[in-house]
Motif scaffolding. Structure first.
Motif, PDB file in Angstrom:
ATOM      1  N   GLY A  59       5.414   0.340  -0.057  1.00  0.00           N
ATOM      2  CA  GLY A  59       4.412   1.538   0.584  1.00  0.00           C
ATOM      3  C   GLY A  59       4.407   2.641  -0.055  1.00  0.00           C
ATOM      4  O   GLY A  59       3.896   3.566   0.400  1.00  0.00           O
ATOM      5  N   ALA A  60       5.216   2.815  -1.116  1.00  0.00           N
ATOM      6  CA  ALA A  60       4.846   3.987  -2.161  1.00  0.00           C
ATOM      7  C   ALA A  60       3.587   4.396  -2.658  1.00  0.00           C
ATOM      8  O   ALA A  60       2.861   3.279  -3.101  1.00  0.00           O
ATOM      9  CB  ALA A  60       6.246   4.039  -2.839  1.00  0.00           C
ATOM     10  N   SER A  61       3.546   5.607  -2.650  1.00  0.00           N
ATOM     11  CA  SER A  61       2.182   6.053  -3.325  1.00  0.00           C
ATOM     12  C   SER A  61       2.420   5.906  -4.857  1.00  0.00           C
ATOM     13  O   SER A  61       3.320   6.293  -5.522  1.00  0.00           O
ATOM     14  CB  SER A  61       1.866   7.514  -2.986  1.00  0.00           C
ATOM     15  OG  SER A  61       1.285   7.407  -1.615  1.00  0.00           O
ATOM     16  N   ILE A  62       1.366   5.524  -5.468  1.00  0.00           N
ATOM     17  CA  ILE A  62       1.446   5.336  -6.951  1.00  0.00           C
ATOM     18  C   ILE A  62       0.165   6.257  -7.644  1.00  0.00           C
ATOM     19  O   ILE A  62      -1.109   6.407  -7.192  1.00  0.00           O
ATOM     20  CB  ILE A  62       0.962   4.068  -7.563  1.00  0.00           C
ATOM     21  CG1 ILE A  62       1.929   3.128  -6.804  1.00  0.00           C
ATOM     22  CG2 ILE A  62       1.057   3.971  -8.966  1.00  0.00           C
ATOM     23  CD1 ILE A  62       3.255   3.174  -7.262  1.00  0.00           C
ATOM     24  N   ALA A  70      -2.906   1.978 -11.394  1.00  0.00           N
ATOM     25  CA  ALA A  70      -2.192   2.554 -10.426  1.00  0.00           C
ATOM     26  C   ALA A  70      -2.537   1.461  -8.972  1.00  0.00           C
ATOM     27  O   ALA A  70      -1.473   1.163  -8.156  1.00  0.00           O
ATOM     28  CB  ALA A  70      -2.522   3.990  -9.940  1.00  0.00           C
ATOM     29  N   LEU A  71      -3.801   1.004  -8.921  1.00  0.00           N
ATOM     30  CA  LEU A  71      -3.800   0.126  -7.827  1.00  0.00           C
ATOM     31  C   LEU A  71      -3.099  -1.224  -8.265  1.00  0.00           C
ATOM     32  O   LEU A  71      -2.511  -1.900  -7.298  1.00  0.00           O
ATOM     33  CB  LEU A  71      -5.448  -0.294  -7.945  1.00  0.00           C
ATOM     34  CG  LEU A  71      -5.735  -1.660  -7.054  1.00  0.00           C
ATOM     35  CD1 LEU A  71      -6.017  -0.623  -5.841  1.00  0.00           C
ATOM     36  CD2 LEU A  71      -7.052  -1.835  -7.403  1.00  0.00           C
ATOM     37  N   GLN A  72      -2.880  -1.681  -9.446  1.00  0.00           N
ATOM     38  CA  GLN A  72      -2.108  -2.927  -9.857  1.00  0.00           C
ATOM     39  C   GLN A  72      -0.649  -2.814  -9.218  1.00  0.00           C
ATOM     40  O   GLN A  72      -0.166  -3.531  -8.742  1.00  0.00           O
ATOM     41  CB  GLN A  72      -2.380  -3.187 -11.108  1.00  0.00           C
ATOM     42  CG  GLN A  72      -3.537  -3.630 -11.947  1.00  0.00           C
ATOM     43  CD  GLN A  72      -4.276  -4.713 -11.153  1.00  0.00           C
ATOM     44  OE1 GLN A  72      -3.802  -5.572 -10.678  1.00  0.00           O
ATOM     45  NE2 GLN A  72      -5.774  -4.127 -10.479  1.00  0.00           N
ATOM     46  N   ALA A  73      -0.068  -1.348  -9.406  1.00  0.00           N
ATOM     47  CA  ALA A  73       1.140  -1.036  -9.150  1.00  0.00           C
ATOM     48  C   ALA A  73       1.466  -1.124  -7.787  1.00  0.00           C
ATOM     49  O   ALA A  73       2.358  -1.524  -6.973  1.00  0.00           O
ATOM     50  CB  ALA A  73       1.832   0.062  -9.882  1.00  0.00           C
ATOM     51  N   GLY A  74       0.407  -0.532  -6.965  1.00  0.00           N
ATOM     52  CA  GLY A  74       0.449   0.127  -5.635  1.00  0.00           C
ATOM     53  C   GLY A  74       0.348  -1.286  -4.696  1.00  0.00           C
ATOM     54  O   GLY A  74       0.973  -1.483  -3.743  1.00  0.00           O
ATOM     55  N   MET A  75      -0.453  -2.155  -5.131  1.00  0.00           N
ATOM     56  CA  MET A  75      -0.859  -3.126  -4.226  1.00  0.00           C
ATOM     57  C   MET A  75       0.265  -4.430  -4.573  1.00  0.00           C
ATOM     58  O   MET A  75       0.355  -5.206  -3.685  1.00  0.00           O
ATOM     59  CB  MET A  75      -2.037  -4.034  -4.572  1.00  0.00           C
ATOM     60  CG  MET A  75      -3.306  -3.142  -4.321  1.00  0.00           C
ATOM     61  SD  MET A  75      -3.474  -2.671  -2.776  1.00  0.00           S
ATOM     62  CE  MET A  75      -2.780  -1.079  -2.665  1.00  0.00           C
ATOM     63  N   ASP A  76       1.258  -4.121  -5.510  1.00  0.00           N
ATOM     64  CA  ASP A  76       2.072  -5.232  -5.760  1.00  0.00           C
ATOM     65  C   ASP A  76       3.230  -5.496  -4.328  1.00  0.00           C
ATOM     66  O   ASP A  76       3.438  -4.567  -3.824  1.00  0.00           O
ATOM     67  CB  ASP A  76       3.110  -4.925  -6.900  1.00  0.00           C
ATOM     68  CG  ASP A  76       4.185  -5.960  -7.031  1.00  0.00           C
ATOM     69  OD1 ASP A  76       4.500  -6.758  -6.147  1.00  0.00           O
ATOM     70  OD2 ASP A  76       4.595  -5.958  -8.222  1.00  0.00           O
TER      71      ASP A  76
END
Length: 156
Positions: free
Chosen positions: A85-88, A74-80
């Motif tokens: 700014g969407a929550s993963i 989730a961190l990898q997808a969220g930090m892209d």
């Protein structure tokens, strides 16, 4: 006048000093060509190139490896940087632990690394825990958490 050798007789001391000076200078300058890391003396190369810490920093120490694998995805997808700014969300069905990773700012460059701040939540075993932190990466590599700490929601 200075002379390396004192000779008596007809030998010219200047003929000896010239070749010895060249030999002495070449020995001294050879040291300039030695290739060795000077990190312990001048600081490590990683400090100057903006490296990412080798340890795997998690949201908290109680996360299992399986929990962390889900949260890290989730961190990898969220930090892209493409994420506006969407929550993963992430969850580990085996342990019942779940959470969210939400970027809170645009990515920026710091010490030759691309970084982004985030907040994260983890729940499932007790009350929801909130964290704030910073994640960074080198171009083309995975995001790593640089720092994270507990975060309290503001009271209204």
């Amino acid at each position: 006048m200075f002379s390396l050798f004192e000779f008596k007789g007809g030998y010219n001391a200047y003929r000896v000093r010239g070749p010895l000076s060249v030999l002495f200078a070449s020995v001294i300058l050879t040291g300039c060509a030695i290739s060795t890391p000077l990190g312990p003396i001048f600081g490590s190369a990683e400090d100057q190139t903006g490296s990412i810490p080798a340890q795997d920093i998690r949201l908290n120490a109680s996360m299992t490896d399986a929990d962390w694998q889900q949260a890290k995805a989730a961190l990898q997808a969220g930090m892209d940087p493409q994420n506006p700014g969407a929550s993963i969300a992430w969850s580990n069905m085996a342990t019942g632990v779940r959470g969210l990773v939400t970027p809170v700012a645009d990515s920026y460059v710091e010490n030759k690394l691309t970084c982004r701040s985030f907040v994260a939540a983890q729940s499932g075993q007790g009350p929801t825990q909130w964290y704030q932190g910073k994640s960074c990466r080198k171009s083309g590599t995975a995001w790593s958490i640089i720092n994270v700490q507990p975060w309290a929601l503001p009271h209204v």
